[in-house]
Enzyme design. Structure first.
Site, PDB file in Angstrom:
ATOM      1  N   SER A 138     -15.126  28.248  -9.579  1.00 38.62           N
ATOM      2  CA  SER A 138     -16.430  28.826  -9.922  1.00 38.62           C
ATOM      3  C   SER A 138     -16.154  30.202 -10.505  1.00 38.62           C
ATOM      4  O   SER A 138     -15.153  30.847 -10.145  1.00 38.62           O
ATOM      5  CB  SER A 138     -17.290  28.962  -8.649  1.00 38.62           C
ATOM      6  OG  SER A 138     -18.296  29.946  -8.811  1.00 38.62           O
ATOM      7  N   TYR A 151     -18.386  31.587   0.123  1.00 34.74           N
ATOM      8  CA  TYR A 151     -18.275  30.636  -1.004  1.00 34.74           C
ATOM      9  C   TYR A 151     -17.355  31.188  -2.103  1.00 34.74           C
ATOM     10  O   TYR A 151     -16.413  30.496  -2.516  1.00 34.74           O
ATOM     11  CB  TYR A 151     -19.668  30.295  -1.538  1.00 34.74           C
ATOM     12  CG  TYR A 151     -19.663  29.421  -2.768  1.00 34.74           C
ATOM     13  CD1 TYR A 151     -19.520  28.042  -2.661  1.00 34.74           C
ATOM     14  CD2 TYR A 151     -19.785  29.971  -4.042  1.00 34.74           C
ATOM     15  CE1 TYR A 151     -19.511  27.233  -3.802  1.00 34.74           C
ATOM     16  CE2 TYR A 151     -19.778  29.186  -5.178  1.00 34.74           C
ATOM     17  CZ  TYR A 151     -19.641  27.818  -5.053  1.00 34.74           C
ATOM     18  OH  TYR A 151     -19.618  27.023  -6.175  1.00 34.74           O
TER      19      TYR A 151
HETATM   20  N1  LIG Z   1     -23.789  24.052 -10.021  1.00 36.26           N
HETATM   21  C1  LIG Z   1     -23.229  25.245 -10.141  1.00 36.26           C
HETATM   22  O1  LIG Z   1     -23.885  26.249 -10.542  1.00 36.26           O
HETATM   23  C2  LIG Z   1     -21.766  25.416  -9.834  1.00 36.26           C
HETATM   24  C3  LIG Z   1     -21.139  26.601 -10.294  1.00 36.26           C
HETATM   25  C4  LIG Z   1     -19.799  26.779 -10.002  1.00 36.26           C
HETATM   26  C5  LIG Z   1     -19.089  25.821  -9.306  1.00 36.26           C
HETATM   27  N2  LIG Z   1     -19.729  24.690  -8.884  1.00 36.26           N
HETATM   28  C6  LIG Z   1     -18.915  23.724  -8.107  1.00 36.26           C
HETATM   29  O2  LIG Z   1     -19.016  22.453  -8.689  1.00 36.26           O
HETATM   30  C7  LIG Z   1     -18.805  21.452  -7.695  1.00 36.26           C
HETATM   31  C8  LIG Z   1     -19.907  20.396  -7.772  1.00 36.26           C
HETATM   32  O3  LIG Z   1     -21.130  21.007  -7.438  1.00 36.26           O
HETATM   33  P1  LIG Z   1     -22.530  20.561  -8.071  1.00 36.26           P
HETATM   34  O4  LIG Z   1     -23.129  21.765  -8.660  1.00 36.26           O
HETATM   35  O5  LIG Z   1     -22.371  19.361  -8.894  1.00 36.26           O
HETATM   36  O6  LIG Z   1     -23.335  20.285  -6.727  1.00 36.26           O
HETATM   37  P2  LIG Z   1     -24.126  18.994  -6.205  1.00 36.26           P
HETATM   38  O7  LIG Z   1     -24.987  18.428  -7.270  1.00 36.26           O
HETATM   39  O8  LIG Z   1     -24.743  19.438  -4.914  1.00 36.26           O
HETATM   40  O9  LIG Z   1     -22.957  17.963  -5.902  1.00 36.26           O
HETATM   41  C9  LIG Z   1     -22.076  18.136  -4.828  1.00 36.26           C
HETATM   42  C10 LIG Z   1     -21.338  16.822  -4.623  1.00 36.26           C
HETATM   43  O10 LIG Z   1     -20.444  16.986  -3.515  1.00 36.26           O
HETATM   44  C11 LIG Z   1     -20.667  15.903  -2.618  1.00 36.26           C
HETATM   45  N3  LIG Z   1     -20.407  16.313  -1.252  1.00 36.26           N
HETATM   46  C12 LIG Z   1     -21.019  17.292  -0.549  1.00 36.26           C
HETATM   47  N4  LIG Z   1     -20.546  17.332   0.697  1.00 36.26           N
HETATM   48  C13 LIG Z   1     -19.610  16.339   0.780  1.00 36.26           C
HETATM   49  C14 LIG Z   1     -18.787  15.864   1.828  1.00 36.26           C
HETATM   50  N5  LIG Z   1     -18.810  16.424   3.046  1.00 36.26           N
HETATM   51  N6  LIG Z   1     -17.945  14.835   1.563  1.00 36.26           N
HETATM   52  C15 LIG Z   1     -17.924  14.265   0.347  1.00 36.26           C
HETATM   53  N7  LIG Z   1     -18.677  14.675  -0.677  1.00 36.26           N
HETATM   54  C16 LIG Z   1     -19.522  15.694  -0.451  1.00 36.26           C
HETATM   55  C17 LIG Z   1     -22.129  15.510  -2.812  1.00 36.26           C
HETATM   56  O11 LIG Z   1     -22.348  14.152  -2.499  1.00 36.26           O
HETATM   57  P3  LIG Z   1     -22.933  13.556  -1.120  1.00 36.26           P
HETATM   58  O12 LIG Z   1     -24.053  14.448  -0.695  1.00 36.26           O
HETATM   59  O13 LIG Z   1     -23.322  12.180  -1.500  1.00 36.26           O
HETATM   60  O14 LIG Z   1     -21.762  13.588  -0.184  1.00 36.26           O
HETATM   61  C18 LIG Z   1     -22.270  15.675  -4.326  1.00 36.26           C
HETATM   62  O15 LIG Z   1     -21.824  14.526  -4.981  1.00 36.26           O
HETATM   63  C19 LIG Z   1     -18.745  22.194  -6.347  1.00 36.26           C
HETATM   64  O16 LIG Z   1     -17.399  22.370  -5.970  1.00 36.26           O
HETATM   65  C20 LIG Z   1     -19.370  23.531  -6.679  1.00 36.26           C
HETATM   66  O17 LIG Z   1     -18.917  24.553  -5.832  1.00 36.26           O
HETATM   67  C21 LIG Z   1     -21.041  24.459  -9.125  1.00 36.26           C
END
Ligand SMILES: NC(=O)c1ccc[n+]([C@@H]2O[C@H](COP(=O)([O-])OP(=O)(O)OC[C@H]3O[C@@H](n4cnc5c(N)ncnc54)[C@H](OP(=O)(O)O)[C@@H]3O)[C@@H](O)[C@H]2O)c1
Length: 258
Positions: A138, A151
């Site tokens: 991130s 985080y």
């Molecule tokens: N969106 C942003 O602004 C942003 C910015 C920087 C970095 N990121 C990073 O990008 C990555 C993806 O995030 P996203 O934004 O796509 O969020 P998201 O839409 O909330 O997706 C998170 C994913 O992780 C899975 N997950 C959560 N807890 C889990 C567990 N205990 N075991 C297995 N799977 C789990 C969720 O699926 P289930 O609930 O089905 O398990 C979901 O598929 C993360 O690492 C996040 O830190 C996001």
């Protein structure tokens, strides 16, 4: 032999977009997350639309037994040559009010699972001299003073781990990439909170993943999709490298000696 990518956190957001884009590139997939119904719906769509083979592996990566199952697959399935280490959570409040159980879960998923999954696949990729590990960090990895406490620290860990693996595994033919998204429209955000952020700071998830894959194709080790000029990050790395000759000396610096 058809090769597969294993994507964690594929049931929504960035992981789902990786699944979509990699399927359209003709890659077979293994999708990991807790929500089996969402994984199966996505898998059915990608099989139909992209004609690839898609397996689902429902798992809670915060649970030791589930993590071990996914590690075993990465270790043993010779057809997996790409890991997208994407599953992650955010959402802690002020550190002084933190719930220790929530922090433990955050660190277990964002740090421990990411490390163990990379460690599970690394020996096979090194032996084959090929393959890729993509770690979702991130931009908060670069701004520990600009968000919450834990985080960004987990994401700084992911960035540092990735940079170290680039040195070790990169020399053996394995591509290792850290992706540093800025604010990306996914369910990780409280949607009310997201609507208050200026629109020009929020990227759509498909555009973010397309940029990350373009960075991978270009051989980048660190991809920051929103950063207009990559030389700014190079300058940051150069400033850090310039410290190195002076980080370990026999004597303390003059300012610490009376
Ligand atoms: N969106 C942003 O602004 C942003 C910015 C920087 C970095 N990121 C990073 O990008 C990555 C993806 O995030 P996203 O934004 O796509 O969020 P998201 O839409 O909330 O997706 C998170 C994913 O992780 C899975 N997950 C959560 N807890 C889990 C567990 N205990 N075991 C297995 N799977 C789990 C969720 O699926 P289930 O609930 O089905 O398990 C979901 O598929 C993360 O690492 C996040 O830190 C996001």
């Amino acid at each position: 032999m058809t090769t597969k990518a294993l994507i964690t956190g594929a049931s929504s957001g960035i992981g789902e977009a990786y699944a979509d884009r990699l399927a359209r590139r003709g890659r077979d997939l293994i999708l990991v997350a807790r929500n089996a119904a969402r994984l199966e719906t996505l898998a059915a769509r990608l099989r139909a639309e992209a004609g690839v083979s898609v397996e689902i592996l429902p798992a809670d990566l915060g649970r030791a037994d589930d993590l071990a199952r996914v590690e075993a697959m990465l270790r043993d399935d010779e057809t997996i040559d790409m890991l997208v280490n994407n599953a992650g959570v955010a959402g802690e409040g002020p550190f002084a009010d933190a719930d220790p159980a929530f922090l433990t879960g955050l660190i277990n998923l964002n740090v421990l699972a990411v490390t163990r999954l990379a460690a599970a696949i690394a020996p096979r990729l090194v032996a084959n001299g090929a393959g890729a590990i993509i770690n979702l960090a991130s931009v908060t990895a670069l701004m520990p003073d600009g968000f919450t406490a834990v985080y960004p620290a987990t994401k700084a860990f992911v960035l540092a781990l990735t940079e170290a693996l680039q040195v070790e595994l990169g020399a053996k033919g394995v591509r290792v990439q850290a992706v540093l998204p800025g604010i990306t429209r996914t369910a990780i955000w409280d949607q009310e909170q997201l609507s208050q952020i200026p629109a020009e700071m929020v990227m759509e998830v498909g555009e973010m993943v397309d940029a990350a894959l373009a960075g991978l194709d270009q051989g980048e080790g660190v991809t920051i999709p929103a950063l207009p000029d990559a030389r700014d990050f190079d300058a940051y790395l150069a400033a850090r490298a310039a410290l190195r000759p002076n980080l370990s000396h026999r004597h303390a610096a003059d300012r610490y000696r009376s």
